[in-house]
Design a protein around this motif. Structure first.
Motif, mmCIF file in Angstrom:
data_model
loop_
_atom_site.group_PDB
_atom_site.id
_atom_site.type_symbol
_atom_site.label_atom_id
_atom_site.label_comp_id
_atom_site.label_asym_id
_atom_site.label_seq_id
_atom_site.Cartn_x
_atom_site.Cartn_y
_atom_site.Cartn_z
ATOM 1 N N GLY A 13 0.837 -1.192 0.000
ATOM 2 C CA GLY A 13 0.000 0.000 0.000
ATOM 3 C C GLY A 13 0.876 1.247 0.000
ATOM 4 O O GLY A 13 2.101 1.190 0.135
ATOM 5 N N ARG A 14 0.237 2.383 -0.146
ATOM 6 C CA ARG A 14 0.967 3.650 -0.161
ATOM 7 C C ARG A 14 1.736 3.857 1.135
ATOM 8 O O ARG A 14 2.808 4.429 1.144
ATOM 9 N N GLU A 15 1.204 3.366 2.260
ATOM 10 C CA GLU A 15 1.857 3.558 3.559
ATOM 11 C C GLU A 15 3.250 2.952 3.597
ATOM 12 O O GLU A 15 4.127 3.449 4.293
ATOM 13 N N MET A 17 5.281 2.641 0.992
ATOM 14 C CA MET A 17 6.170 3.201 -0.018
ATOM 15 C C MET A 17 7.100 4.238 0.590
ATOM 16 O O MET A 17 6.749 4.923 1.553
ATOM 17 N N ASP A 23 8.055 15.062 -0.726
ATOM 18 C CA ASP A 23 6.964 14.698 0.178
ATOM 19 C C ASP A 23 7.224 15.238 1.581
ATOM 20 O O ASP A 23 6.331 15.796 2.229
ATOM 21 N N THR A 57 8.890 6.361 5.172
ATOM 22 C CA THR A 57 7.753 5.896 4.383
ATOM 23 C C THR A 57 6.580 6.833 4.600
ATOM 24 O O THR A 57 6.588 7.657 5.519
ATOM 25 N N PHE A 58 5.563 6.684 3.762
ATOM 26 C CA PHE A 58 4.370 7.509 3.911
ATOM 27 C C PHE A 58 3.665 7.222 5.233
ATOM 28 O O PHE A 58 3.006 8.099 5.777
#
Length: 155
Positions: A13-15, A17, A23, A57-58
């Motif tokens: 998931g995006r989390e 990445m 960012d 990470t995100f």
């Protein structure tokens, strides 16, 4: 299970990445805005900004902005900006309308330097090199800039 990079990204998931510098900077800018609006105190801002710049990470960004509302333009806000306090610094726009932008203080500085030069020359009994002339360079630039602004306003 697919171990190709595309397969790993598909299942991640995006989390999970990795976050990039852009960012982290975006989150830091939002935190700075919240500090400027008075939504965060300095200690809380410091703690959150350290976490933002340390994010890998995100998922590391979770909780940093969750309790902060989105920004609302001042024109649509219910809160009116406070009037400037007496004796507060004047903005550049107000200064451009109100007084000559830097010419008068620069001339005052030139006169002060000339007086210092005159006193030191009289005390020594000989006329030294007239170094205050160098102070006239910024005065000349300020006058030329003012004349250029005046010409732009006429057209």
């Amino acid at each position: 299970m697919n171990w190709t990079p595309a397969g790993m990204l598909g299942s991640m998931g995006r989390e999970g990445m990795r976050a990039g510098d852009a960012d982290r900077q975006q989150v830091a800018d939002q935190l700075k805005k919240a500090l400027d609006e008075g939504r965060l105190d300095l200690g809380e801002y410091d703690e959150r900004i350290q976490r933002a710049y340390g994010a890998r990470t995100f998922a590391d960004f979770d909780g940093l902005l969750d309790d902060l509302p989105g920004t609302v333009p001042v024109q649509k806000s219910q809160i009116q900006p406070a009037p400037p306090a007496p004796g507060a610094p004047v903005s550049a726009a107000a200064e451009a309308h109100g007084r000559r932008s830097g010419v008068q203080p620069a001339i005052g500085l030139f006169l002060l330097c000339t007086v210092i030069w005159g006193i030191s020359s009289l005390a020594s009994g000989e006329a030294y090199y007239f170094w205050p002339a160098w102070v006239l360079i910024p005065v000349a630039f300020a006058v030329l800039a003012r004349l250029g602004d005046r010409d732009k306003r006429r057209h």
